[in-house]
Design a protein around this motif. Structure first.
Motif: not given
Length: 163
Positions: A13-16, A42-44, A49-50, A79-80
């Motif tokens: 789902t996240c990769f989608t 990029g933040g969105i 992605l993370l 990182v996030g």
């Protein structure tokens, strides 16, 4: 809770969502021209992605080898958190309050994800396995990401467009 199934669906789902966000950004090339907007975009992107990457590592480690997902969750959450805090510091005083609170909430969630990764015994105090506590926080993180996308797409979370 079948942890493996949850994280498989969660990652997919996240990769989608990452792919959908790429399509949105591609149709708004003007967002990439201004540094402030590019940082928000990029933040969105990272907000989807993370967690997707965390979900993959949770599948690899699972309950049999928790050190794999724990190390990945700690690293990716740091990182996030740092990226989110950087966005917060660059937003300035004139930023949208909702976006500021959303980003502060995301930074806090990233911090908590890292803490539970480092000290998994904390999850036991609330009656959950560590990987379950992480799952709940990732769900909250994605919910905040969706809220940020909505505000951004509605024009409320980004600077006014120049004529």
């Amino acid at each position: 809770m079948d942890v493996s199934t949850f994280y498989a669906l969660f990652s997919a789902t996240c990769f989608t969502l990452v792919g959908l966000w790429w399509n949105v950004v591609r149709s708004h090339s003007e967002w990439m021209r201004e540094p402030a907007l590019r940082r928000i975009v990029g933040g969105i992107y990272l907000s989807f992605l993370l967690p997707a990457l965390m979900g993959l590592f949770a599948q690899v480690g699972g309950t049999e080898q928790p050190q794999i997902w724990r190390a990945a969750f700690i690293a990716l959450a740091v990182v996030g958190c740092l990226c989110t805090l950087r966005l917060l510091t660059r937003a300035g005083a004139g930023g949208d309050r909702f976006v500021t609170w959303q980003q502060a909430g995301a930074a806090l969630l990233y911090l908590l994800i890292a803490v539970v990764g480092a000290f998994p015994e904390l999850a036991v105090h609330i009656g959950l396995r560590p990987i379950q506590a992480e799952a709940l926080m990732l769900i909250a993180l994605i919910t905040l990401g969706h809220a940020l996308v909505w505000r951004f797409m509605a024009g409320e979370g980004r600077p006014a467009e120049q004529p």
